[in-house]
Write a protein that holds these residues in place. Structure first.
Motif, PDB file in Angstrom:
ATOM      1  N   ASN A  85       8.140 -12.940  -4.502  1.00  0.00           N
ATOM      2  CA  ASN A  85       7.367 -11.514  -4.289  1.00  0.00           C
ATOM      3  C   ASN A  85       6.098 -11.987  -4.307  1.00  0.00           C
ATOM      4  OD1 ASN A  85       6.322  -8.629  -4.648  1.00  0.00           O
ATOM      5  ND2 ASN A  85       6.987  -9.230  -2.568  1.00  0.00           N
ATOM      6  N   SER A  86       5.627 -12.615  -5.539  1.00  0.00           N
ATOM      7  CA  SER A  86       4.485 -12.514  -5.814  1.00  0.00           C
ATOM      8  C   SER A  86       3.832 -13.882  -5.039  1.00  0.00           C
ATOM      9  CB  SER A  86       4.183 -13.041  -7.259  1.00  0.00           C
ATOM     10  OG  SER A  86       4.548 -14.198  -7.800  1.00  0.00           O
ATOM     11  N   VAL A  87       4.714 -14.953  -4.621  1.00  0.00           N
ATOM     12  CA  VAL A  87       4.490 -15.913  -3.862  1.00  0.00           C
ATOM     13  C   VAL A  87       4.114 -15.447  -2.337  1.00  0.00           C
ATOM     14  CG1 VAL A  87       5.217 -18.213  -2.757  1.00  0.00           C
ATOM     15  CG2 VAL A  87       5.628 -17.925  -5.264  1.00  0.00           C
ATOM     16  N   ALA A  88       4.920 -14.394  -2.015  1.00  0.00           N
ATOM     17  CA  ALA A  88       4.670 -14.049  -0.696  1.00  0.00           C
ATOM     18  C   ALA A  88       3.559 -13.318  -0.703  1.00  0.00           C
ATOM     19  CB  ALA A  88       5.798 -13.049  -0.154  1.00  0.00           C
ATOM     20  N   GLU A  89       3.118 -12.354  -1.656  1.00  0.00           N
ATOM     21  CA  GLU A  89       1.771 -11.684  -1.751  1.00  0.00           C
ATOM     22  C   GLU A  89       0.575 -12.594  -1.704  1.00  0.00           C
ATOM     23  OE1 GLU A  89       2.013  -8.729  -4.883  1.00  0.00           O
ATOM     24  OE2 GLU A  89       3.562  -7.666  -3.497  1.00  0.00           O
ATOM     25  N   SER A  90       0.804 -13.918  -2.291  1.00  0.00           N
ATOM     26  CA  SER A  90      -0.511 -14.662  -2.402  1.00  0.00           C
ATOM     27  C   SER A  90      -0.643 -15.401  -1.104  1.00  0.00           C
ATOM     28  CB  SER A  90      -0.209 -15.823  -3.313  1.00  0.00           C
ATOM     29  OG  SER A  90       0.597 -16.944  -2.720  1.00  0.00           O
ATOM     30  N   TYR A  91       0.461 -15.314  -0.062  1.00  0.00           N
ATOM     31  CA  TYR A  91       0.174 -16.010   1.227  1.00  0.00           C
ATOM     32  C   TYR A  91      -0.246 -14.559   2.203  1.00  0.00           C
ATOM     33  CZ  TYR A  91       1.831 -20.579   0.311  1.00  0.00           C
ATOM     34  OH  TYR A  91       1.935 -21.664  -0.096  1.00  0.00           O
TER      35      TYR A  91
END
Length: 190
Positions: free
Chosen positions: A117-123
Motif C-alpha cells: 500500500n505504501s508503494v501504491a501511495e508513492s505512485y
C-alpha cells in the motif's frame, strides 16, 4: 539481496514453490509456466533472485496471482477468464472460485499489504480515490537487446490487474496512469 542472503537458497526455493513457481498451472484459458533456477544455490544468484533478477523466470500474470494471494490474506485463487455467460436469463457457464493453496500466513500478508500500500501511495494511488490499493512494479532487463519488459500489478479489495509491456525503453512506473484509468473505469462501471 540481503534478505535473500539471510534466508538462503533452500528457504527461497521452498517459499517460491508454495506460490507454484516452477510448476505448470492449468487455467481455463492457458497454462502458466515458470522456472526457478538458483544454479546450486550460488550466493550471488540467490541474492539476485531475491529481488527479482537472476535466472528465475515467471510471467507477470503469475506475479499478479501472488499479489492477489497477499490481498486475499494468503489464499491463492485460481483465475478464470469468464465470470458468467447467460442466455435468456439461464446461466450457461459460470467461473468457479477455486483455492490453489495457502502459501503465506495472514500475519505475513498484513505486513506485506502495508508495504504494498505504501508503494501504491508513492505512485499516487490515494486511498480516498480508489479505496486501499496495493501495487508493485517490475522491470526485466534484456541487456543484449537494449530494451526492458516492464509490468505493474495492482489490486484493491475487489480487483487485481496487471499491465505488461514488452520491448519497452520506459520504466515500469510509466504504467501507473493506465492503471488509474482502469481502476476509475471499474469503480464507475462495475
Amino acid at each position: 539481496a540481503s534478505a535473500g542472503a539471510l534466508l538462503g537458497g533452500g528457504k527461497l526455493k521452498e517459499t517460491a514453490s508454495k506460490f507454484l513457481v516452477g510448476e505448470e498451472i492449468p487455467l481455463d484459458f492457458t497454462v502458466l509456466t515458470s522456472s526457478f533456477d538458483l544454479e546450486y544455490y550460488q550466493d550471488s544468484l540467490v541474492e539476485q533472485t531475491a529481488f527479482g533478477q537472476g535466472k528465475t523466470q515467471i510471467s507477470p500474470f503469475q506475479i499478479a496471482m501472488i499479489l492477489q494471494t497477499i490481498v486475499n490474506d494468503g489464499r491463492m485463487q485460481k483465475p478464470y477468464l469468464i465470470q458468467k455467460i447467460s442466455d435468456d436469463g439461464k446461466v450457461i457457464h459460470e467461473g468457479k472460485t477455486e483455492i490453489l493453496g495457502s502459501p503465506i500466513s495472514k500475519d505475513t500478508c498484513c505486513k506485506l499489504k502495508e508495504y504494498l500500500n505504501s508503494v501504491a501511495e508513492s505512485y499516487g494511488y490515494e486511498s480516498n480515490d480508489y479505496g486501499t490499493v496495493y501495487a508493485k512494479t517490475g522491470t526485466a532487463e534484456v541487456k543484449t537487446k537494449g530494451y526492458n519488459h516492464i509490468y505493474l500489478v495492482f489490486a484493491d479489495e475487489s480487483y487485481t490487474g496487471i499491465i505488461s509491456l514488452d520491448k519497452s525503453t520506459q520504466a515500469s512506473g510509466s504504467l501507473v496512469d493506465i492503471s488509474k484509468q482502469i481502476l476509475d473505469y471499474l469503480e464507475k462501471n462495475m
